[in-house]
Design a protein around this motif. Structure first.
Motif, PDB file in Angstrom:
ATOM      1  N   VAL A  69      27.424  17.306  20.318  1.00  0.00           N
ATOM      2  CA  VAL A  69      27.407  16.913  21.726  1.00  0.00           C
ATOM      3  C   VAL A  69      28.260  17.779  22.875  1.00  0.00           C
ATOM      4  CG1 VAL A  69      24.442  17.549  21.211  1.00  0.00           C
ATOM      5  CG2 VAL A  69      25.398  15.028  21.973  1.00  0.00           C
ATOM      6  N   ASP A  70      28.803  16.356  22.586  1.00  0.00           N
ATOM      7  CA  ASP A  70      30.326  15.952  23.427  1.00  0.00           C
ATOM      8  C   ASP A  70      31.549  15.493  22.597  1.00  0.00           C
ATOM      9  OD1 ASP A  70      31.357  15.886  25.844  1.00  0.00           O
ATOM     10  OD2 ASP A  70      29.799  14.843  26.421  1.00  0.00           O
ATOM     11  N   LYS A  72      35.657  13.567  23.846  1.00  0.00           N
ATOM     12  CA  LYS A  72      36.305  13.034  24.986  1.00  0.00           C
ATOM     13  C   LYS A  72      37.976  12.047  24.080  1.00  0.00           C
ATOM     14  CE  LYS A  72      32.567  10.789  28.245  1.00  0.00           C
ATOM     15  NZ  LYS A  72      33.209  12.006  29.370  1.00  0.00           N
ATOM     16  N   PHE A  84      29.321   7.419  22.282  1.00  0.00           N
ATOM     17  CA  PHE A  84      30.238   7.919  21.421  1.00  0.00           C
ATOM     18  C   PHE A  84      31.021   7.138  19.863  1.00  0.00           C
ATOM     19  CE2 PHE A  84      30.184  10.247  25.529  1.00  0.00           C
ATOM     20  CZ  PHE A  84      30.911  11.237  25.324  1.00  0.00           C
ATOM     21  N   LYS A 106      30.382  12.383  20.516  1.00  0.00           N
ATOM     22  CA  LYS A 106      28.795  12.164  20.401  1.00  0.00           C
ATOM     23  C   LYS A 106      28.269  12.742  19.730  1.00  0.00           C
ATOM     24  CE  LYS A 106      25.815  11.020  24.249  1.00  0.00           C
ATOM     25  NZ  LYS A 106      24.689  11.148  25.218  1.00  0.00           N
ATOM     26  N   SER A 108      23.583  14.301  17.877  1.00  0.00           N
ATOM     27  CA  SER A 108      22.901  13.867  18.282  1.00  0.00           C
ATOM     28  C   SER A 108      22.022  14.469  17.861  1.00  0.00           C
ATOM     29  CB  SER A 108      22.788  14.591  20.043  1.00  0.00           C
ATOM     30  OG  SER A 108      21.034  14.943  20.140  1.00  0.00           O
ATOM     31  N   THR A 115      22.725  21.513  23.941  1.00  0.00           N
ATOM     32  CA  THR A 115      23.773  22.137  24.127  1.00  0.00           C
ATOM     33  C   THR A 115      24.466  21.538  22.728  1.00  0.00           C
ATOM     34  OG1 THR A 115      24.590  20.977  25.627  1.00  0.00           O
ATOM     35  CG2 THR A 115      23.541  23.243  25.944  1.00  0.00           C
ATOM     36  N   VAL A 117      28.645  21.206  20.721  1.00  0.00           N
ATOM     37  CA  VAL A 117      30.292  21.430  20.892  1.00  0.00           C
ATOM     38  C   VAL A 117      30.224  22.809  19.664  1.00  0.00           C
ATOM     39  CG1 VAL A 117      32.526  21.124  20.193  1.00  0.00           C
ATOM     40  CG2 VAL A 117      31.347  19.815  21.253  1.00  0.00           C
ATOM     41  N   THR A 134      35.897  24.323  27.889  1.00  0.00           N
ATOM     42  CA  THR A 134      36.577  22.893  28.618  1.00  0.00           C
ATOM     43  C   THR A 134      37.840  21.772  28.083  1.00  0.00           C
ATOM     44  OG1 THR A 134      34.188  23.512  29.170  1.00  0.00           O
ATOM     45  CG2 THR A 134      35.345  20.962  29.882  1.00  0.00           C
ATOM     46  N   ILE A 136      39.882  18.516  27.289  1.00  0.00           N
ATOM     47  CA  ILE A 136      39.538  17.389  27.720  1.00  0.00           C
ATOM     48  C   ILE A 136      40.253  16.533  27.705  1.00  0.00           C
ATOM     49  CG2 ILE A 136      36.921  17.352  25.776  1.00  0.00           C
ATOM     50  CD1 ILE A 136      38.501  16.409  23.809  1.00  0.00           C
ATOM     51  N   TYR A 146      37.532  22.416  23.768  1.00  0.00           N
ATOM     52  CA  TYR A 146      35.637  22.293  23.276  1.00  0.00           C
ATOM     53  C   TYR A 146      35.119  23.804  23.232  1.00  0.00           C
ATOM     54  CZ  TYR A 146      33.658  19.398  26.048  1.00  0.00           C
ATOM     55  OH  TYR A 146      32.943  18.898  27.212  1.00  0.00           O
ATOM     56  N   LYS A 148      31.183  25.040  24.402  1.00  0.00           N
ATOM     57  CA  LYS A 148      30.191  24.785  23.830  1.00  0.00           C
ATOM     58  C   LYS A 148      29.084  25.836  24.271  1.00  0.00           C
ATOM     59  CE  LYS A 148      29.078  19.717  25.355  1.00  0.00           C
ATOM     60  NZ  LYS A 148      28.363  19.180  26.766  1.00  0.00           N
TER      61      LYS A 148
END
Length: 240
Positions: A69-70, A72, A84, A106, A108, A115, A117, A134, A136, A146, A148
């Protein structure tokens, strides 16, 4: 490989990792071997000294319990962001995945994610921008981007699954009534089944017997007609 089809991927990422060689990519994983302009996407290479050490980013969209989901990128001395997990080892050799920078992922549960990636691209020049992607951060002078998107949930409604059996029966009965009222009621297993009183619950006329109930005599139809028969002979003689 970079996504060059122009169509957004249909499934979210379920895992992200790093490998030491393009020949050692795990089954089901896609490796980002090149940047968007076709350059080598090695995350480890040194700009001044040629090194035999290589690192390539890879990911999979294999369906599983979790989705990414994310993402970094942080310095190795930075505090790990809450929720994370760092990519610390390569998938193929268990060596250090990166240097100076750490890629953090991260996850989920798929059922809880709104939402996620869907794709990762590496851009050689930071001045280039990818539409709908986006950035990072940078690693080895290359930008990591990445994509989303919304996660499509394929599961039954919790309100319906948590409803008590009695509520489900009432809903079914209501639906049956509405279909019946609208004239679109479907044929059921009882359709055209005749309903009749069993013969053992009544007697044929010839088997009836006079019954005296509290002084009231119950007679058959033939007995009533015989007792109260009237020929109307007088009326007929007057009419003639």
């Amino acid at each position: 490989m970079p996504n060059v089809s122009g169509e957004p991927p249909s499934k979210p990422l379920s895992s992200v990792g790093v490998v030491t060689s393009l020949a050692k990519v795990p089954d089901g994983y896609y490796v980002v071997a090149q940047t968007t302009d076709g350059s080598d996407a090695d995350l480890w290479k040194d700009g001044l000294f040629k090194s035999k050490v290589t690192r390539y980013l890879c990911f999979t969209r294999e369906t599983g319990r979790d989705v990414v989901v994310d993402l970094k990128l942080i310095d190795v001395k930075d505090v790990l962001p809450e929720g994370f997990t760092p990519v610390e080892e390569t998938l193929d050799t268990k060596e250090a995945a990166t240097r100076k920078r750490r890629l953090c992922v991260k996850l989920s549960p798929h059922a809880a994610a709104e939402t996620a990636v869907f794709d990762i691209q590496i851009v050689a020049k930071s001045r280039y921008h990818l539409v709908n992607y986006t950035c990072i951060g940078e690693i080895n002078n290359m930008g990591v981007w990445y994509l989303k998107g919304d996660v499509l949930q394929r599961r039954s409604s919790p309100a319906a699954s948590d409803a008590p059996p009695s509520a489900e029966r009432r809903t079914a009965e209501k639906s049956d009534y509405e279909r019946q009222s609208s004239g679109s009621y479907a044929t059921t297993a009882l359709h055209d089944v005749p309903f009749a009183v069993s013969e053992r619950f009544y007697q044929r006329p010839e088997q009836m017997r006079p019954v005296n109930l509290m002084g009231i005599t119950i007679k058959s139809l033939a007995e009533i007609e015989e007792e109260f028969h009237y020929s109307f002979s007088a009326e007929r003689s007057i009419a003639v």
